[in-house]
Write a protein that holds these residues in place. Structure first.
Motif, PDB file in Angstrom:
ATOM      1  N   SER A   1       0.336   9.786  -2.167  1.00 38.81           N
ATOM      2  CA  SER A   1      -0.843   9.596  -3.002  1.00 38.81           C
ATOM      3  C   SER A   1      -2.047  10.261  -2.359  1.00 38.81           C
ATOM      4  N   GLU A   2      -2.133  11.569  -2.463  1.00 42.96           N
ATOM      5  CA  GLU A   2      -3.171  12.292  -1.748  1.00 42.96           C
ATOM      6  C   GLU A   2      -4.318  12.738  -2.643  1.00 42.96           C
TER       7      GLU A   2
ATOM      8  N   ILE B   1       0.846  -1.191   0.000  1.00 43.27           N
ATOM      9  CA  ILE B   1       0.000   0.000   0.000  1.00 43.27           C
ATOM     10  C   ILE B   1       0.880   1.238   0.000  1.00 43.27           C
TER      11      ILE B   1
ATOM     12  N   TYR C   1      -4.573   5.155  -6.017  1.00 43.74           N
ATOM     13  CA  TYR C   1      -3.574   4.111  -5.756  1.00 43.74           C
ATOM     14  C   TYR C   1      -3.616   3.023  -6.825  1.00 43.74           C
TER      15      TYR C   1
ATOM     16  N   ARG D   1       0.348   7.379   2.463  1.00 40.62           N
ATOM     17  CA  ARG D   1      -0.624   8.427   2.177  1.00 40.62           C
ATOM     18  C   ARG D   1       0.041   9.670   1.579  1.00 40.62           C
TER      19      ARG D   1
ATOM     20  N   ASP E   1      -7.647   1.340   4.804  1.00 37.18           N
ATOM     21  CA  ASP E   1      -6.262   1.709   5.102  1.00 37.18           C
ATOM     22  C   ASP E   1      -5.973   3.174   4.849  1.00 37.18           C
TER      23      ASP E   1
ATOM     24  N   LEU F   1      -8.345  -0.633   0.382  1.00 40.54           N
ATOM     25  CA  LEU F   1      -7.757   0.678   0.137  1.00 40.54           C
ATOM     26  C   LEU F   1      -8.419   1.738   1.006  1.00 40.54           C
TER      27      LEU F   1
ATOM     28  N   PHE G   1      -6.447   5.187   1.873  1.00 40.47           N
ATOM     29  CA  PHE G   1      -5.875   5.620   0.608  1.00 40.47           C
ATOM     30  C   PHE G   1      -6.950   5.960  -0.408  1.00 40.47           C
TER      31      PHE G   1
ATOM     32  N   THR H   1      -7.293  12.234  -4.931  1.00 41.13           N
ATOM     33  CA  THR H   1      -8.212  11.167  -5.289  1.00 41.13           C
ATOM     34  C   THR H   1      -8.914  11.491  -6.589  1.00 41.13           C
TER      35      THR H   1
ATOM     36  N   ARG I   1       0.266   2.592  -7.779  1.00 42.99           N
ATOM     37  CA  ARG I   1       0.997   1.492  -7.137  1.00 42.99           C
ATOM     38  C   ARG I   1       2.136   0.955  -7.998  1.00 42.99           C
TER      39      ARG I   1
ATOM     40  N   ARG J   1       2.568   1.673   7.205  1.00 38.85           N
ATOM     41  CA  ARG J   1       2.077   1.756   5.834  1.00 38.85           C
ATOM     42  C   ARG J   1       2.154   3.173   5.268  1.00 38.85           C
ATOM     43  N   MET J   2       2.264   4.178   6.143  1.00 38.49           N
ATOM     44  CA  MET J   2       2.386   5.549   5.674  1.00 38.49           C
ATOM     45  C   MET J   2       3.841   5.999   5.542  1.00 38.49           C
TER      46      MET J   2
END
Length: 457
Positions: free
Chosen positions: A13-14, A7, A417, A10, A411, A408, A413, A16, A421, A294-295
């Protein structure tokens, strides 16, 4: 939670991607190869963000190739919210939600599901309590109606309570002396002492009898709310129809949850070894050390170097050194596990008692080598190629797609992503890999839990 999923942090990948709701005539379709990309090569553009009149959001991928609808949803909370001294409450609650609701007792509720071939289930993990619904599109109205009853009016009656509790207890009894279960449980207890992550999700035989219906009612009241709700839907349903179902099913829930804060946890016991004596010819080993969150900006690179170490393919170092060269074990693996409040490198193997110590020496040696030197250029490129190429396999069915989209969201995101990814993996340089390997593998000290009679340990 994703295990070794890669993953994206954050901070990388902010933004959306959002699209207007598609209509039945222009809806994207799913192909056997996975989530089809748009003309501009974007998976993210296939995902609609549907927001109901009541403000409930879901991610939707329309697919009319097969007349099915798959729904996955989750509330934050899970086993981390079990009452003090009563592990297993969330798991028991999940097992009872579809055991009678509204006007239906348990038998009648299951009969209603079976009559329309509706699949409905719930489960609890450490950070979430989730549900899954799958139905033929022609039965979707009835399916969402039964889901509404389960979410809002689950009976939690005495008969199914005792039956499901007995089933859980029977499973725990049967596993009590199974090496895999014992090694895994011992590892978690030592890794996260005094923390919810160190407790068994399904509870234990001493605590289960103390659980009451009141515990479950209180837990449901804490967890089931709209502020932490995440939803993913894939299949033969349009945005407008879905929006109506969202309000019907989840609209009655309270807006705010009341989950208790969970402390961040660092893995304990690196360098320690714990052996649980079981009279079996093989030792089952679980090992691990502190991982990256994960961040963390280095998480993508750490996922790549973990694949080099023990990512479950023939080219992985542990497979090559432990199985192929020395014949110490049939399987050996490592993975990255990330929770909302903790993370770890985690792995395992099983080997003859007399070769357990040797196996751990080899495993620790490979971890130390990667920490000191990083991967080779060939290893780095193979790992990146595999991780990029295999990603589409996570999107080859509607249920898999819904599951990935839900993870996703839980978590934290964005849908972007789906596009970012593989680009992020491709961008990992040797410098990135060596830095991540040094951080992830460190001094190569491992917490080790063994079930069996290992010689030399």
């Amino acid at each position: 939670m994703f295990a070794a999923s890669g993953i994206v942090p954050r901070g990388l990948s902010e933004v959306t991607h959002m699209t207007a709701p598609a209509t039945t005539t222009d809806a994207p379709t799913l192909t056997p190869a996975g989530l089809k990309t748009s003309e501009r090569g974007s998976r993210a553009s296939m995902v609609q963000k549907v927001v109901s009149k009541g403000g409930i959001e879901a991610w939707l991928v329309e697919d009319y190739a097969v007349p099915l609808v798959a729904v996955e949803f989750a509330f934050k909370g899970g086993a981390s919210q079990d009452p003090a001294g009563k592990p297993g409450a969330a798991n028991l609650l999940a097992g009872l939600i579809d055991e009678g609701a509204g006007p239906y007792d348990a038998e009648a509720f299951h009969r209603a599901l079976d009559e329309d071939a509706i699949e409905l289930s719930f489960s609890a993990d450490r950070d979430i309590l989730s549900g899954r619904l799958q139905t033929l599109s022609r039965n979707s109205s009835q399916a969402f109606s039964l889901l509404r009853l389960a979410v809002n009016e689950a009976r939690l009656e005495a008969e199914p309570f005792e039956r499901v509790l007995s089933q859980i207890a029977a499973g725990l009894k049967s596993e009590a002396n199974e090496p895999d279960y014992v090694a895994g449980r011992t590892f978690r207890e030592k890794a996260f002492p005094g923390h919810p992550y160190g407790l068994p999700v399904r509870g234990d035989l001493s605590a289960l009898p103390t659980l009451t219906r009141g515990d479950l009612v209180e837990l449901r009241g804490k967890i089931f709310a709209r502020d932490t709700l995440k939803i993913a839907v894939v299949g033969a349903i349009d945005a407008a129809t879905l929006a109506g179902h969202l309000d019907d099913v989840f609209g009655p829930l309270p807006q705010a949850s009341h989950i208790a804060p969970v402390a961040d946890a660092l893995l304990s016991g690196e360098g320690d070894r714990f052996v649980v004596d079981i009279d079996v010819p093989q030792s089952t080993i679980r090992f691990g050390r502190q991982g990256l969150a994960r961040m963390d900006p280095d998480f993508i690179a750490s996922m790549v170097v973990n694949h080099v170490l023990g990512g479950g393919v023939f080219s992985a170092r542990l497979f090559r050194e432990v199985r192929e060269k020395r014949g110490l074990a049939y399987s050996v693996y490592s993975q990255l596990i990330t929770y909302d409040h903790g993370s770890m490198l985690y792995g395992g193997t099983s080997t003859k008692n007399e070769r357990a110590a040797e196996s751990m020496t080899v495993i620790a040696g490979e971890i130390a080598s990667l920490s000191e030197q990083g991967p080779t250029e060939e290893e780095l490129e193979k790992a990146k190629k595999y991780l990029i190429g295999s990603y589409a396999l996570r999107f080859d069915t509607s249920t898999k797609i819904a599951s990935q989209l839900l993870h996703l969201q839980t978590d934290g995101f964005g849908v972007d992503y789906l596009d970012e990814r593989n680009r992020l993996i491709a961008a990992v340089t040797m410098e990135d890999a060596k830095r991540a390997a040094k951080r992830l593998f460190g001094d190569a000290k491992l917490l080790v839990a063994v079930a069996g009679r290992p010689e030399g340990m």
